[in-house]
Design a protein around this motif. Sequence first.
Motif, mmCIF file in Angstrom:
data_model
loop_
_atom_site.group_PDB
_atom_site.id
_atom_site.type_symbol
_atom_site.label_atom_id
_atom_site.label_comp_id
_atom_site.label_asym_id
_atom_site.label_seq_id
_atom_site.Cartn_x
_atom_site.Cartn_y
_atom_site.Cartn_z
ATOM 1 N N ALA A 78 14.718 56.701 62.373
ATOM 2 C CA ALA A 78 14.968 55.516 61.325
ATOM 3 C C ALA A 78 16.400 55.651 60.735
ATOM 4 N N GLU A 79 16.490 56.787 60.405
ATOM 5 C CA GLU A 79 17.905 57.048 59.362
ATOM 6 C C GLU A 79 19.062 57.043 60.625
ATOM 7 N N ASN A 80 19.105 57.595 61.934
ATOM 8 C CA ASN A 80 20.201 57.792 62.585
ATOM 9 C C ASN A 80 20.256 56.353 63.100
ATOM 10 N N THR B 258 25.317 71.985 47.873
ATOM 11 C CA THR B 258 24.072 71.896 48.728
ATOM 12 C C THR B 258 24.078 70.649 49.334
ATOM 13 N N GLY B 259 23.587 70.478 50.547
ATOM 14 C CA GLY B 259 23.535 69.108 51.318
ATOM 15 C C GLY B 259 24.682 68.883 51.767
ATOM 16 N N GLY B 260 24.945 67.613 52.238
ATOM 17 C CA GLY B 260 26.185 67.213 53.146
ATOM 18 C C GLY B 260 27.622 67.456 52.836
ATOM 19 N N GLY B 261 27.756 67.341 51.395
ATOM 20 C CA GLY B 261 29.041 67.774 50.847
ATOM 21 C C GLY B 261 29.897 66.543 50.509
ATOM 22 N N GLY C 262 12.617 64.584 47.047
ATOM 23 C CA GLY C 262 13.799 65.062 47.469
ATOM 24 C C GLY C 262 13.884 66.512 47.817
ATOM 25 N N ARG C 263 14.867 67.054 48.014
ATOM 26 C CA ARG C 263 15.027 68.473 48.508
ATOM 27 C C ARG C 263 16.347 68.994 48.143
ATOM 28 N N VAL C 264 16.547 70.210 47.702
ATOM 29 C CA VAL C 264 17.904 71.067 47.926
ATOM 30 C C VAL C 264 17.556 71.928 48.900
ATOM 31 N N ASN C 265 18.843 72.351 49.590
ATOM 32 C CA ASN C 265 18.808 73.241 50.626
ATOM 33 C C ASN C 265 19.444 74.580 49.968
ATOM 34 N N LEU C 266 18.489 75.739 49.913
ATOM 35 C CA LEU C 266 19.083 76.760 49.578
ATOM 36 C C LEU C 266 20.181 77.609 50.235
ATOM 37 N N ILE C 267 20.115 77.444 51.462
ATOM 38 C CA ILE C 267 21.206 77.950 52.283
ATOM 39 C C ILE C 267 20.887 77.460 53.619
ATOM 40 N N GLY C 268 22.035 77.392 54.553
ATOM 41 C CA GLY C 268 21.946 76.924 55.908
ATOM 42 C C GLY C 268 22.422 75.551 55.892
ATOM 43 N N GLU C 269 23.755 75.230 55.758
ATOM 44 C CA GLU C 269 24.292 73.954 55.653
ATOM 45 C C GLU C 269 25.155 73.449 56.941
ATOM 46 N N HIS C 270 24.747 72.457 57.355
ATOM 47 C CA HIS C 270 25.385 71.881 58.470
ATOM 48 C C HIS C 270 25.010 72.546 59.796
ATOM 49 N N THR C 271 23.837 73.226 59.791
ATOM 50 C CA THR C 271 23.129 73.935 60.931
ATOM 51 C C THR C 271 22.335 73.247 61.815
ATOM 52 N N GLN D 262 33.083 61.171 57.926
ATOM 53 C CA GLN D 262 33.401 62.609 57.838
ATOM 54 C C GLN D 262 32.084 63.578 58.382
ATOM 55 N N TYR D 263 31.222 63.156 58.008
ATOM 56 C CA TYR D 263 29.915 63.960 58.618
ATOM 57 C C TYR D 263 29.958 63.713 60.114
ATOM 58 N N ALA D 264 30.069 62.815 60.747
ATOM 59 C CA ALA D 264 30.076 62.361 61.878
ATOM 60 C C ALA D 264 31.254 63.157 62.653
ATOM 61 N N ALA E 72 28.608 60.280 50.464
ATOM 62 C CA ALA E 72 28.156 59.465 51.366
ATOM 63 C C ALA E 72 28.099 59.846 52.838
ATOM 64 N N LEU E 73 26.999 59.842 53.763
ATOM 65 C CA LEU E 73 26.861 60.375 54.949
ATOM 66 C C LEU E 73 27.293 59.296 56.039
ATOM 67 N N VAL E 74 27.598 58.209 55.658
ATOM 68 C CA VAL E 74 27.746 57.071 56.575
ATOM 69 C C VAL E 74 29.319 56.772 56.794
ATOM 70 N N PRO F 64 24.259 59.462 60.889
ATOM 71 C CA PRO F 64 24.108 60.467 62.095
ATOM 72 C C PRO F 64 23.559 61.786 61.449
ATOM 73 N N THR F 65 22.593 62.034 60.689
ATOM 74 C CA THR F 65 22.177 63.223 60.069
ATOM 75 C C THR F 65 21.108 63.993 60.880
ATOM 76 N N GLY F 66 20.997 65.298 60.493
ATOM 77 C CA GLY F 66 20.472 66.172 61.595
ATOM 78 C C GLY F 66 18.880 66.380 61.500
ATOM 79 N N GLY F 67 18.035 66.096 60.433
ATOM 80 C CA GLY F 67 16.493 66.161 60.334
ATOM 81 C C GLY F 67 16.111 67.223 59.239
ATOM 82 N N MET F 68 16.821 68.045 58.719
ATOM 83 C CA MET F 68 16.381 69.156 57.704
ATOM 84 C C MET F 68 15.672 68.264 56.392
ATOM 85 N N ASP F 69 16.420 67.313 56.119
ATOM 86 C CA ASP F 69 15.941 66.499 54.870
ATOM 87 C C ASP F 69 14.393 66.203 54.859
ATOM 88 N N GLN F 70 14.168 65.388 56.042
ATOM 89 C CA GLN F 70 12.915 64.950 56.626
ATOM 90 C C GLN F 70 11.785 65.896 56.554
HETATM 91 C C1 GLA Z 1 22.778 66.114 55.053
HETATM 92 C C2 GLA Z 1 21.968 65.576 56.247
HETATM 93 C C3 GLA Z 1 21.238 66.749 56.961
HETATM 94 C C4 GLA Z 1 22.133 68.178 56.891
HETATM 95 C C5 GLA Z 1 22.798 68.432 55.716
HETATM 96 C C6 GLA Z 1 23.982 69.477 55.645
HETATM 97 O O1 GLA Z 1 21.922 66.288 54.033
HETATM 98 O O2 GLA Z 1 20.955 64.602 56.078
HETATM 99 O O3 GLA Z 1 20.707 66.512 58.082
HETATM 100 O O4 GLA Z 1 22.855 68.314 57.944
HETATM 101 O O5 GLA Z 1 23.437 67.389 55.168
HETATM 102 O O6 GLA Z 1 23.144 70.765 55.743
#
Ligand code: GLA
Length: 396
Positions: A172-174, A345-348, A35-44, A236-238, A231-233, A180-186
């Motif tokens: 696969a996820e999208n 951290t993360g999607g929120g 898994g991951r935590v994002n230190l900073i840079g959210e929804h970027t 709100q995220y979209a 939940a990202l689906v 509709p997530t952005g790719g940071m996590d993978q």
């Molecule tokens: C989720 C998404 C990521 C990213 C974050 C917000 O974790 O899967 O792509 O957009 O939210 O930074």
Amino acid sequence: MSAASASAEAAEPTVAQAFSEAFGTVPSGVWSAPGRVNLIGEHTDYNGGLCLPIALPQRTYAAVSLRPDRRVRLRSVQSSQTYDLGLDEVRAGNPPGWGAYAAGVLWALEQAGHQISGVDLMVDGQVPVGAGLSSSAALECAVAAAASDLMALDLLGDDGVREALAAICVNAENTIAGAPTGGMDQSAALRSQPGFALLLDCRDGSIAQVPFDLAAHGLSLLVMDTRAKHALVDGQYAQRRSSCQDAARQLDVSSLREVAFADLDDALGRLPDSVVRARTRHVVTEIERVRQSVALLRADRMADVGPLFNASHASMRDDFEISCPELDVAVEVAMAHGALGARMTGGGFGGSAIALVPVERTAGVTRAVIQAFADRGFGTPDCFTVTAGEPARRDS
Ligand code: GLA
């Protein structure tokens, strides 16, 4: 220590044994991804911006064997939901549930032109689910790592092929899971290095490894999983993503990354809608905060990153509007008890907050956060410290 911190050593035999019990044979091997935590840079990330995740010690393990046909049988140590389907049945929305993330990766590999066969697969997910710690990406990347090795696809070697594998997992996820997530996590799960944060430039896919040795600075990184719904689906995220696209369109740029921090006021003056303006302000200032954080880490000034965490949280709470009462309380209480900085951290919309805390204050912060949640009638949060762990790999 929580169940989420269960030792990695314990997981391999468990998942291999569970595989044998379910399928009656020994698996060809065990693979895992963090898994991951994002230190900073959210929804970027979906704005072509910068983000700075670390891989977690918590991992998802997959015991896997190839099948001679195109069937996919999926089991999980944690879930009673099982799957048995043909590769040709995998499509948007099918299979539903967690199977989408695993079967979706096989589908996406095939879409990318690779020769794919069926699998028997047992998952042991040690990344807490719904905590905003990317359990889905950990599952995708563990399956992807297994498929790469077993099907001789060679997608785990250098960073170039790992970047390609990350893109496959995002597809696969999208497409199949419909998130509709952005790719940071993978990228965090596949391209991180232990002891380093991953600076990911989502405009061109390039990375840099940024030193992140907490112990050397006498600091700990505390994860506070609020257990509030995440939940990202659910739309709100979209919505946030499409507001950012609207902003870019109105500003006549390909993405908000193209708005320089120095030009932010000018850009905001050209956006008539106050909500779109606030979303834009978050993205552009957040990208700048990533730059500043990286400069501080490279200058060996980890403690000074704290105020940037706080500014990031305020921006997500007020401008991007993705926080919630539990996350705000975790951040406020951590700060009141000696954290140097804290942010969600993360999607929120729930999930986890993180705090940078002097080691000797960590137990006190943890106690205070748990007490504050009890006082307010929130569920008990799960608090644990993490360090920057290893990317996806073969375990046995
Ligand atoms: C989720 C998404 C990521 C990213 C974050 C917000 O974790 O899967 O792509 O957009 O939210 O930074």
